[in-house]
Write an enzyme that holds these catalytic residues in place. Structure first.
Site, PDB file in Angstrom:
ATOM      1  N   HIS A  54       0.828  -1.206   0.000  1.00  6.74           N
ATOM      2  CA  HIS A  54       0.000   0.000   0.000  1.00  6.74           C
ATOM      3  C   HIS A  54       0.866   1.261   0.000  1.00  6.74           C
ATOM      4  CE1 HIS A  54      -3.573  -2.486   1.670  1.00  6.74           C
ATOM      5  NE2 HIS A  54      -3.656  -2.344   0.372  1.00  6.74           N
ATOM      6  N   HIS A  87      -0.098  -8.852   0.943  1.00  3.02           N
ATOM      7  CA  HIS A  87      -1.198  -8.982   1.917  1.00  3.02           C
ATOM      8  C   HIS A  87      -1.813 -10.373   1.941  1.00  3.02           C
ATOM      9  CE1 HIS A  87      -1.053  -4.888   0.135  1.00  3.02           C
ATOM     10  NE2 HIS A  87      -0.920  -4.572   1.400  1.00  3.02           N
ATOM     11  N   CYS A 109       3.507 -12.057   2.239  1.00  2.16           N
ATOM     12  CA  CYS A 109       4.537 -12.001   3.273  1.00  2.16           C
ATOM     13  C   CYS A 109       4.506 -13.289   4.103  1.00  2.16           C
ATOM     14  CB  CYS A 109       4.317 -10.796   4.186  1.00  2.16           C
ATOM     15  SG  CYS A 109       5.496 -10.763   5.542  1.00  2.16           S
ATOM     16  N   HIS A 137      -9.957  -4.860   4.735  1.00  2.06           N
ATOM     17  CA  HIS A 137      -8.517  -4.852   4.441  1.00  2.06           C
ATOM     18  C   HIS A 137      -8.152  -6.162   3.743  1.00  2.06           C
ATOM     19  CE1 HIS A 137      -4.155  -4.980   4.975  1.00  2.06           C
ATOM     20  NE2 HIS A 137      -4.219  -3.659   5.095  1.00  2.06           N
ATOM     21  N   GLU A 139      -5.622  -8.075   3.737  1.00  2.00           N
ATOM     22  CA  GLU A 139      -5.061  -9.158   4.559  1.00  2.00           C
ATOM     23  C   GLU A 139      -6.169  -9.895   5.315  1.00  2.00           C
ATOM     24  OE1 GLU A 139      -1.902  -7.931   7.277  1.00  2.00           O
ATOM     25  OE2 GLU A 139      -2.442  -9.658   8.510  1.00  2.00           O
ATOM     26  N   CYS A 207       3.286  -8.161  13.345  1.00  2.00           N
ATOM     27  CA  CYS A 207       4.625  -8.534  12.897  1.00  2.00           C
ATOM     28  C   CYS A 207       5.705  -7.656  13.540  1.00  2.00           C
ATOM     29  CB  CYS A 207       4.694  -8.452  11.379  1.00  2.00           C
ATOM     30  SG  CYS A 207       4.812  -6.777  10.785  1.00  2.00           S
ATOM     31  N   SER A 235      -2.381   2.631   3.795  1.00  2.00           N
ATOM     32  CA  SER A 235      -1.417   1.723   4.432  1.00  2.00           C
ATOM     33  C   SER A 235      -1.782   1.580   5.911  1.00  2.00           C
ATOM     34  CB  SER A 235       0.001   2.294   4.284  1.00  2.00           C
ATOM     35  OG  SER A 235       0.834   1.766   5.277  1.00  2.00           O
ATOM     36  N   ASN A 237      -0.385   0.007   8.300  1.00  2.00           N
ATOM     37  CA  ASN A 237       0.722   0.168   9.234  1.00  2.00           C
ATOM     38  C   ASN A 237       1.141   1.633   9.388  1.00  2.00           C
ATOM     39  OD1 ASN A 237       3.654   0.451   9.018  1.00  2.00           O
ATOM     40  ND2 ASN A 237       3.743  -1.543   8.094  1.00  2.00           N
ATOM     41  N   SER A 280       5.597   0.167   4.256  1.00  4.97           N
ATOM     42  CA  SER A 280       5.429   0.066   2.804  1.00  4.97           C
ATOM     43  C   SER A 280       6.047   1.260   2.061  1.00  4.97           C
ATOM     44  CB  SER A 280       3.947  -0.062   2.453  1.00  4.97           C
ATOM     45  OG  SER A 280       3.193   0.879   3.186  1.00  4.97           O
TER      46      SER A 280
HETATM   47 FE1  SF4 Z   1       5.077  -8.679   6.433  1.00  5.91          FE
HETATM   48 FE2  SF4 Z   1       4.810  -7.085   8.555  1.00  5.91          FE
HETATM   49 FE3  SF4 Z   1       5.906  -6.159   6.368  1.00  5.91          FE
HETATM   50 FE4  SF4 Z   1       3.284  -6.705   6.395  1.00  5.91          FE
HETATM   51  S1  SF4 Z   1       4.344  -5.126   7.585  1.00  5.91           S
HETATM   52  S2  SF4 Z   1       4.712  -7.211   4.776  1.00  5.91           S
HETATM   53  S3  SF4 Z   1       3.270  -8.501   7.724  1.00  5.91           S
HETATM   54  S4  SF4 Z   1       6.750  -7.824   7.663  1.00  5.91           S
END
Ligand code: SF4
Length: 324
Positions: A54, A87, A109, A137, A139, A207, A235, A237, A280
């Site tokens: 993302h 994802h 991942c 989402h 994932e 993660c 994104s 994260n 990302s």
């Molecule tokens: Fe993998 Fe975590 Fe990166 Fe997502 S944020 S791709 S789960 S390591």
């Protein structure tokens, strides 16, 4: 807030607190490299289901090299190559690809694959699985697809009162990998109060990269008067990092894709500026922000380290096989 500014600003004018770790994680690095290798080996077009990661810049860069991003498998011409994003996808997507005779490269991942496996294992043992995550989402859609009849999605503690399960002694939780660690643990604690026999996955699903970037942004929040997070609005994260920084008391936090989105007014009367980026976002975008900040008098860079990362993942096996 005022006392922090007066205590630190006069001694550290123009200081940038640069978070470490930041930017690409091992899973994103692998996924982007997988698209580049596939383009090199097979030539364009390489179809990529969903944004590979993302991030607007990454997607646009790969489009220029010949990647074609699609949302659904039926948009891909038969007998083509399709690459699945970091994802992850539901098993039905593999079936759809096989029906169209598509060659697949799976860049899911490995840490997301781990959550898929946990879902399958709990489902085989006939557990009800509470998946903590954000509806819609990619994932979450992929993980749910592993055991749709066993999985119920919850967004947070407010959703727990309405949950109903078949057997309270057989309930397990899993989570999306890119959530806020603190909020997820609140939800897990609430689940545990509701289901005292709640079963937990062998290791946290959130993660390492998400956890480390959240720890680093919390450290920035202790000192920075403004925090800039480089990342895209879709994104998970990166958005969580903004929330974590705000919850940790940062006076102002902004999410930007590019340096040119920064508004000069954000810097008015501001001492140390914290800078970080989601998993990302490539570091070249952070360099762009550092340059912008330097042009505005923020030339003194201090790295604020929360963890050291050395993890890397091998390329998807479909590409490794070809490379031998
Ligand atoms: Fe993998 Fe975590 Fe990166 Fe997502 S944020 S791709 S789960 S390591």
């Amino acid at each position: 807030m005022t006392s922090r500014r007066s205590a630190e600003s006069p001694r550290q004018p123009g200081r940038v607190l640069l978070a470490s770790p930041r930017s690409w994680c091992a899973g994103v690095d692998r996924a982007v490299l997988a698209v580049e290798k596939a383009l090199e080996q097979y030539g364009p077009p390489i179809y990529v289901r969903h944004e590979i990661v993302h991030n607007k810049y990454v997607v646009q860069s790969l489009q220029k090299k010949g990647a074609v991003f699609v949302e659904h498998t039926d948009e891909v011409p038969e007998d083509s190559i399709i690459l699945f994003s970091a994802h992850g996808v539901a098993p039905t997507v593999h079936t759809e690809a096989a029906e169209r005779n598509l060659a697949t490269i799976d860049a899911t991942c490995p840490l997301v694959t781990k959550v898929h496996r946990e879902a399958v294992r709990y489902a085989q043992q006939d557990y009800d699985i509470i998946l903590i995550g954000h509806e819609g989402h990619e994932e979450v859609i992929g993980t749910t697809g592993e055991a749709p009849e066993h999985i119920t999605l919850v967004n947070g503690p407010d959703d727990i009162a309405e949950l109903s399960v078949r057997d309270e002694s057989k309930v397990a939780w899993l989570s999306q990998a890119t959530l806020s660690v603190d909020e997820t643990m609140e939800t897990v604690n609430a689940l545990r109060r509701r289901f005292p026999h709640l079963s937990s996955p062998p290791s946290d699903d959130i993660c390492y990269a998400t956890q480390n970037r959240q720890m680093a942004v919390k450290k920035l929040a202790e000192r920075a008067e403004l925090i800039i997070v480089v990342g895209s609005k879709n994104s998970s994260n990166s958005v969580r990092m903004v929330e974590v920084a705000r919850n940790a008391g940062a006076p102002a936090v902004h999410l930007v894709d590019f340096a040119h989105e920064i508004d000069e007014s954000w810097l008015e009367g501001v001492g140390p500026v914290g800078l970080t980026s989601g998993a990302s976002a490539p570091d070249t975008l952070v360099d762009g922000v550092l340059q912008w900040l330097a042009e505005h008098g923020y030339t003194d860079i201090e790295t604020v380290t929360a963890a050291n990362e050395s993890l890397s993942f091998a390329l998807p096996h479909e590409l490794r096989r070809h490379l031998r």
